[in-house]
Scaffold this motif. Sequence first.
Motif, mmCIF file in Angstrom:
data_model
loop_
_atom_site.group_PDB
_atom_site.id
_atom_site.type_symbol
_atom_site.label_atom_id
_atom_site.label_comp_id
_atom_site.label_asym_id
_atom_site.label_seq_id
_atom_site.Cartn_x
_atom_site.Cartn_y
_atom_site.Cartn_z
ATOM 1 N N LYS A 176 0.800 -1.216 0.000
ATOM 2 C CA LYS A 176 0.000 0.000 0.000
ATOM 3 C C LYS A 176 0.839 1.277 0.000
ATOM 4 N N LYS A 177 2.174 1.115 0.072
ATOM 5 C CA LYS A 177 3.106 2.254 0.059
ATOM 6 C C LYS A 177 2.754 3.264 1.156
ATOM 7 N N GLN A 178 2.659 2.766 2.386
ATOM 8 C CA GLN A 178 2.346 3.633 3.507
ATOM 9 C C GLN A 178 3.085 3.179 4.764
ATOM 10 N N ASP A 205 14.025 5.538 1.997
ATOM 11 C CA ASP A 205 13.987 5.887 0.580
ATOM 12 C C ASP A 205 15.279 5.448 -0.117
ATOM 13 N N VAL A 206 16.411 5.764 0.513
ATOM 14 C CA VAL A 206 17.709 5.382 -0.043
ATOM 15 C C VAL A 206 17.875 3.866 -0.029
ATOM 16 N N LEU A 207 17.414 3.230 1.045
ATOM 17 C CA LEU A 207 17.479 1.773 1.147
ATOM 18 C C LEU A 207 16.763 1.114 -0.023
ATOM 19 N N LEU A 208 15.591 1.623 -0.366
ATOM 20 C CA LEU A 208 14.822 1.044 -1.469
ATOM 21 C C LEU A 208 15.477 1.317 -2.824
ATOM 22 N N GLN A 209 16.173 2.455 -2.922
ATOM 23 C CA GLN A 209 16.872 2.724 -4.184
ATOM 24 C C GLN A 209 18.122 1.850 -4.317
ATOM 25 N N VAL A 210 18.799 1.587 -3.188
ATOM 26 C CA VAL A 210 19.933 0.662 -3.216
ATOM 27 C C VAL A 210 19.445 -0.717 -3.644
ATOM 28 N N LYS A 211 18.274 -1.080 -3.184
ATOM 29 C CA LYS A 211 17.688 -2.370 -3.551
ATOM 30 C C LYS A 211 17.277 -2.399 -5.017
ATOM 31 N N ASP A 212 16.688 -1.295 -5.467
ATOM 32 C CA ASP A 212 16.204 -1.213 -6.848
ATOM 33 C C ASP A 212 16.524 0.181 -7.401
ATOM 34 N N PRO A 213 17.528 0.308 -8.263
ATOM 35 C CA PRO A 213 17.927 1.621 -8.803
ATOM 36 C C PRO A 213 16.796 2.371 -9.493
ATOM 37 N N ARG A 214 15.731 1.670 -9.845
ATOM 38 C CA ARG A 214 14.602 2.330 -10.505
ATOM 39 C C ARG A 214 13.698 3.056 -9.512
ATOM 40 N N TRP A 215 13.935 2.822 -8.210
ATOM 41 C CA TRP A 215 13.119 3.470 -7.187
ATOM 42 C C TRP A 215 13.362 4.985 -7.208
ATOM 43 N N GLU A 216 12.302 5.763 -7.204
ATOM 44 C CA GLU A 216 12.409 7.218 -7.276
ATOM 45 C C GLU A 216 12.546 7.815 -5.872
ATOM 46 N N GLY A 218 12.425 10.255 -2.814
ATOM 47 C CA GLY A 218 11.443 11.264 -2.413
ATOM 48 C C GLY A 218 10.012 10.794 -2.507
ATOM 49 N N SER A 219 9.792 9.582 -3.004
ATOM 50 C CA SER A 219 8.422 9.100 -3.194
ATOM 51 C C SER A 219 7.736 8.714 -1.884
ATOM 52 N N LEU A 220 8.511 8.559 -0.803
ATOM 53 C CA LEU A 220 7.918 8.159 0.475
ATOM 54 C C LEU A 220 7.554 9.339 1.372
ATOM 55 N N GLU A 221 8.135 10.504 1.113
ATOM 56 C CA GLU A 221 7.996 11.632 2.034
ATOM 57 C C GLU A 221 6.555 12.106 2.204
ATOM 58 N N LYS A 222 5.739 11.939 1.172
ATOM 59 C CA LYS A 222 4.349 12.404 1.257
ATOM 60 C C LYS A 222 3.356 11.241 1.339
#
Length: 265
Positions: A176-178, A205-216, A218-222
């Motif tokens: 649910k991305k929450q 946020d950085v952890l998810l980008q390390v896991k998947d470089p396609r992760w954007e 700042g997408s979690l902040e809001k």
Amino acid sequence: MKIGSLMKSLAICRFLTLHMARTILWCLVMMGIWSWCEQKPLITPLIILLVLWLIREGPSIIQCDRMNATQRDYYGVIDPQARLGHQYVRTTSKLYTKYWAAAEFLNRRKRILIDSSYVMMIKAKEKDYALLARKYGKPLLNIPTDEIRLFFFPVLDGSAEKADEHWWCLCMDMVKKQFWMIDSLYSDPYEHHSELVTKLVKAVDVLLQVKDPRWELGSLEKGPRNRMDMVKQTNTFSCGVLMLGCIKHCARISFDTSYPMVCLL
């Protein structure tokens, strides 16, 4: 004899054998240390302090992937006036992810409990979030994103010096991305922990980008932030036990179901 009784008897024999072997080894080590101290009397006070510290910690009760919890760590669980220790929660994270969650959610989306040292390093102002992700996020990095449902970040806030330590947990729902907050003390935990939550969200946020470089980034902040409805502590030291019980409840059932005290075991 039934297979179950036989296995139980073998387990008891194995435990007694290991305990006896450790006792004999401990006695041999102490004899060697005593003999060495007689030759170097100036070192004797330091050796005595070391032995007293080892006795205070007690024997290692459980080990998992080079992580261990001692007898003293377990007192934080069974002592009605003791607070759960950091080392116990670290060991729990290993056991939870490797054994309990792996068996409980076989062929289902995974639930992962991250080492509590991850957030402690963020509190210590470690700003290289990518480095922390590679060091403490290994259980998460090795699993495909679409196979993960929840991951939990236990937090030990406050300080032992000020006697205001408090356990709470931030959880990320990957479906649910929450976010969900588990806190047995505050009714407005996001406001009370706002500074650390902001840092932790950026780190995740950085952890998810390390896991998947396609992760954007700042997408979690809001993203949506929710609070778990759970029993409130009536003292200053039961927060850790309640947090771990609630984590297991949420992983097994859901965040939408209130967590009463009766679910602790």
